[in-house]
Design a protein around this motif. Sequence first.
Motif, mmCIF file in Angstrom:
data_model
loop_
_atom_site.group_PDB
_atom_site.id
_atom_site.type_symbol
_atom_site.label_atom_id
_atom_site.label_comp_id
_atom_site.label_asym_id
_atom_site.label_seq_id
_atom_site.Cartn_x
_atom_site.Cartn_y
_atom_site.Cartn_z
ATOM 1 N N GLY A 41 -2.206 -10.035 7.778
ATOM 2 C CA GLY A 41 -2.309 -10.181 9.216
ATOM 3 C C GLY A 41 -2.889 -8.948 9.886
ATOM 4 N N PRO A 42 -3.205 -9.040 11.185
ATOM 5 C CA PRO A 42 -3.892 -7.958 11.893
ATOM 6 C C PRO A 42 -3.022 -6.703 12.002
ATOM 7 C CG PRO A 42 -3.202 -9.676 13.423
ATOM 8 C CD PRO A 42 -2.958 -10.216 12.053
ATOM 9 N N GLY A 43 -3.677 -5.539 11.785
ATOM 10 C CA GLY A 43 -3.008 -4.260 11.954
ATOM 11 C C GLY A 43 -2.105 -3.851 10.823
ATOM 12 N N VAL A 44 -2.046 -4.643 9.753
ATOM 13 C CA VAL A 44 -1.167 -4.339 8.627
ATOM 14 C C VAL A 44 -2.034 -3.995 7.418
ATOM 15 C CG1 VAL A 44 0.629 -5.199 7.076
ATOM 16 C CG2 VAL A 44 0.593 -5.910 9.481
ATOM 17 N N ASN A 92 -6.478 -3.003 -4.407
ATOM 18 C CA ASN A 92 -7.871 -3.363 -4.124
ATOM 19 C C ASN A 92 -8.018 -4.394 -3.014
ATOM 20 O OD1 ASN A 92 -8.773 -1.663 -6.251
ATOM 21 N ND2 ASN A 92 -8.361 -3.311 -7.717
ATOM 22 N N CYS A 93 -6.966 -4.697 -2.262
ATOM 23 C CA CYS A 93 -7.085 -5.714 -1.216
ATOM 24 C C CYS A 93 -8.153 -5.345 -0.195
ATOM 25 C CB CYS A 93 -5.745 -5.918 -0.515
ATOM 26 S SG CYS A 93 -4.556 -6.931 -1.437
ATOM 27 N N LEU A 94 -8.115 -4.098 0.265
ATOM 28 C CA LEU A 94 -9.085 -3.691 1.280
ATOM 29 C C LEU A 94 -10.488 -3.622 0.691
ATOM 30 C CD1 LEU A 94 -7.104 -0.956 3.252
ATOM 31 C CD2 LEU A 94 -7.521 -3.325 3.907
ATOM 32 N N ASP A 95 -10.605 -3.131 -0.540
ATOM 33 C CA ASP A 95 -11.923 -3.005 -1.153
ATOM 34 C C ASP A 95 -12.608 -4.358 -1.300
ATOM 35 O OD1 ASP A 95 -11.561 -0.292 -1.385
ATOM 36 O OD2 ASP A 95 -10.831 -0.393 -3.456
ATOM 37 N N VAL A 96 -11.842 -5.390 -1.594
ATOM 38 C CA VAL A 96 -12.429 -6.694 -1.917
ATOM 39 C C VAL A 96 -12.460 -7.627 -0.710
ATOM 40 C CG1 VAL A 96 -12.233 -8.723 -3.409
ATOM 41 C CG2 VAL A 96 -11.662 -6.459 -4.303
ATOM 42 N N PHE A 97 -11.416 -7.603 0.130
ATOM 43 C CA PHE A 97 -11.234 -8.666 1.119
ATOM 44 C C PHE A 97 -11.330 -8.230 2.572
ATOM 45 C CE2 PHE A 97 -8.601 -10.291 -2.539
ATOM 46 C CZ PHE A 97 -9.520 -11.256 -2.932
ATOM 47 N N ASP A 98 -11.497 -6.953 2.855
ATOM 48 C CA ASP A 98 -11.614 -6.506 4.247
ATOM 49 C C ASP A 98 -13.077 -6.632 4.679
ATOM 50 O OD1 ASP A 98 -11.268 -5.446 6.736
ATOM 51 O OD2 ASP A 98 -10.957 -3.378 6.061
ATOM 52 N N PHE A 99 -13.495 -7.853 4.991
ATOM 53 C CA PHE A 99 -14.896 -8.132 5.297
ATOM 54 C C PHE A 99 -15.374 -7.394 6.542
ATOM 55 C CE2 PHE A 99 -13.915 -11.538 2.422
ATOM 56 C CZ PHE A 99 -15.115 -11.897 1.833
ATOM 57 N N ASP A 100 -14.497 -7.236 7.546
ATOM 58 C CA ASP A 100 -14.929 -6.633 8.805
ATOM 59 C C ASP A 100 -14.556 -5.155 8.916
ATOM 60 O OD1 ASP A 100 -12.205 -6.948 9.079
ATOM 61 O OD2 ASP A 100 -12.335 -8.453 10.671
ATOM 62 N N ASP A 101 -14.081 -4.552 7.818
ATOM 63 C CA ASP A 101 -13.812 -3.105 7.738
ATOM 64 C C ASP A 101 -12.896 -2.616 8.850
ATOM 65 O OD1 ASP A 101 -15.428 -2.657 5.446
ATOM 66 O OD2 ASP A 101 -17.228 -2.652 6.698
ATOM 67 N N ASP A 102 -11.858 -3.399 9.164
ATOM 68 C CA ASP A 102 -10.912 -2.957 10.190
ATOM 69 C C ASP A 102 -9.562 -2.579 9.593
ATOM 70 O OD1 ASP A 102 -10.060 -5.469 9.497
ATOM 71 O OD2 ASP A 102 -9.842 -6.219 11.553
ATOM 72 N N ASN A 103 -9.548 -2.313 8.277
ATOM 73 C CA ASN A 103 -8.365 -1.784 7.575
ATOM 74 C C ASN A 103 -7.196 -2.757 7.549
ATOM 75 O OD1 ASN A 103 -7.793 0.545 6.017
ATOM 76 N ND2 ASN A 103 -6.252 1.185 7.517
#
Length: 778
Positions: A740-743, A749-760
Amino acid sequence: MAVVAHEAAAVCGTARGYTVACAGIGKKVDSDMFMHTRCLLIPAVLVAGLVSPAWGATNLLTNSGFEGPPIGAGWGSFWNVGFNDFFGGDAHASLFGDTAGNSGGFFQQGIPGSWGATYQLDLLNARIEANWDADLILGLEYYAADDTTKLGESLVLLDTATRLANGMVEGNVFSMQGAAVAGTVYVRPAVRFESVNPAYAGEAQANLFVFDTYLSLAPTPGEEALKNPGFADENTNGTVGDYWGKFGNADFNEFFGADNPHASFFADTVGNSGGVFQQAVLGASEARYRYRLENVRIEANFDGDLYFGLEYYGADDFAKLGETIVQIDTATKGDGLSFDMLATSVAGTVYIRPVVFFDNVATTGGTDRNVFVFEASLTRLVPGVNLLANPGFNDVDTNGVFGDSWGAFFNADFNDFWGGNPHASLFGDFAGNSGGVFQTGIPVLAETEYQLDLLNTRIEPNWDADLLFGLEYYAADDATKLGESLELVDTATRIANGTVDGNVFSMQATAIAGAVFVRPVVRFENVNPGYAAQAQANTFVFEAFMGLAPAPGDQLLKNLAFADANGDGSFGDYWGSFGNTGFNEFFGPGNAHASLFAEQIGNSGAVYQQAILGTPGAEYRLDLLNVRIEDNFDADLFFGLEYYGGDDFVKLGEAIVPIDTSTTGDGLSFDATGTAVAGTVYVRPIVFFDNVGFDGGTLRNAFIFATSLHEVVPQIPGDADGDGDVELDDYAQFVGCLEGPGVVPGGANCLDVFDFDDDNDVDLGDFAGMQTAFGGAG
């Protein structure tokens, strides 16, 4: 070169051949409720061989049909659930969802389990009444040795609404897979319901009934996916064909004496038609399958059309998404016939339904007009699954003749000159000689790439002829050749290097359009014209392999868990070893492993695997996924990759790293990466030890239970498993990262693979990115 040591992950589910390592379930994300876990995908085949019994061998449940007395014996229940036979002596579990506030479930205790093992639980026959309006949850709970302390669970919320919308009141099938968490000693299947429609107060036809259940180890790619492939009376109730369904003029019988169960197709009357099928076979979207009828009797007067193949269904197991059906050529009559087909499931497939059926009967009455199927088989194909029958040229039927399932022509044959070492023999010792060996009847998927390996070849030092091997492509009659892919082997270099024994040759080729069958072949010609009974001028092939060629990111190893792949009683098939090492099953059945015996000063040795085609400049990753280092281990332990040219003899380079053995115990894992040097044709993974520091004593060895080797492909957003595409496997891991947003998600590797909009974070904005990237396998 990098090396990382890490703890073995707990595992609790599967997705298209992958074990899902995870924790947690049921989380509110943004404004929606998602039932999910925090997951890491590990190929499920990597845990194959770690536990017993094998998939499908036995239903682990007692009283899977809730029989009595009393009805439901062996099962437990709580709250608004009971065991009954409302429907005319048909015992079942009853979930009473007809009153607001009702909830409950049923379960079975005392089922031994093993952590890391992936299990499949099926509800094989469920009745959902028309007014059912509650949450139905299916899953597995994992318990410690007291069978009371719950360590974790794998639960699935079932979509009953779609079934009801499709009018599927009777005969519903639901299946799930889950893998036992660390420490599991007992596994407990559970079915429960909750959240009944709050308006209900004694609502009629608002209940759910389960008539038959099944629990076993989940099949891994290459393993049998059918329950009861031999149509037996599995539950010993006097009726054969358990777990199979039928329609029309088909049945399950034992006409030909006791212990001859089979499916029967009664084509003895004009107008007859019918078939048999099996439900609850979990499949995967756009995956490859092999379906075989392994023992068929077509009677002499059969005069009808006979078909077999696969149907593909979504999660509702109702709306057919597609099918691959093949007509059987019934011109050949008799016993012991076999038929084979390959197919690729359509996008969205969740269940695969194998079928055999007949129609268009042209004659009425008389005898010998029927068809009987005695055994069937369904397996999922992945690289590393051997499509060859009898790859070791053995005397399978023990009639004294070697090379069963193979053919030979001209100056080639099958022998065991070297004392129980069956092989194919190519006699290149006389001018004018030529010949070869081949195998027919192997179905092929056109425009699909295959790999053929000669895994153990002896080239005698006087050999002087052309040696060729490769694939020939045939039409549906398996007689009309459409083309071929052949390679000339550089035998001179092998002989110059002194590599008489143990030679490996590998090739890859794509089946041409229109091909229905592929024929692997090894042949020779152009013998030295001066030869006249020349001594030591022959070539012998001891073992062969043909399977799907791995794509970038696919598994590259054959037999990841050191199992007895060919069933000959010896473990470690496709692996080699030297020194004080071997392949064993010390720790109970189903625990195959590589053993490194470091209990004596002077001991050393290695295990390795050959015939892995590599690419210069490509990066590879070798994983040791389940390692046991005993308490008193005192030696140097190394692993990594070696790189070879086309002769598979001269080592061009290596990337070897030491393993830190200061941490001992079970379930250790290590990974290493390396880049193939210029000129690389073969990549060879290796594990070795030396410099033993003591003499004698116990608990001084190291054991490897599971391995993995992949080419590392560039990261594609959303491609969690690194196989070059974004598909259902990747979605399974995405759900585990969706916080969810802000978490900031906690998964690796969640952010490396799935953070499409680079908002952490990983939220519904990134879900939109997954939808755009999602394209299915390949």
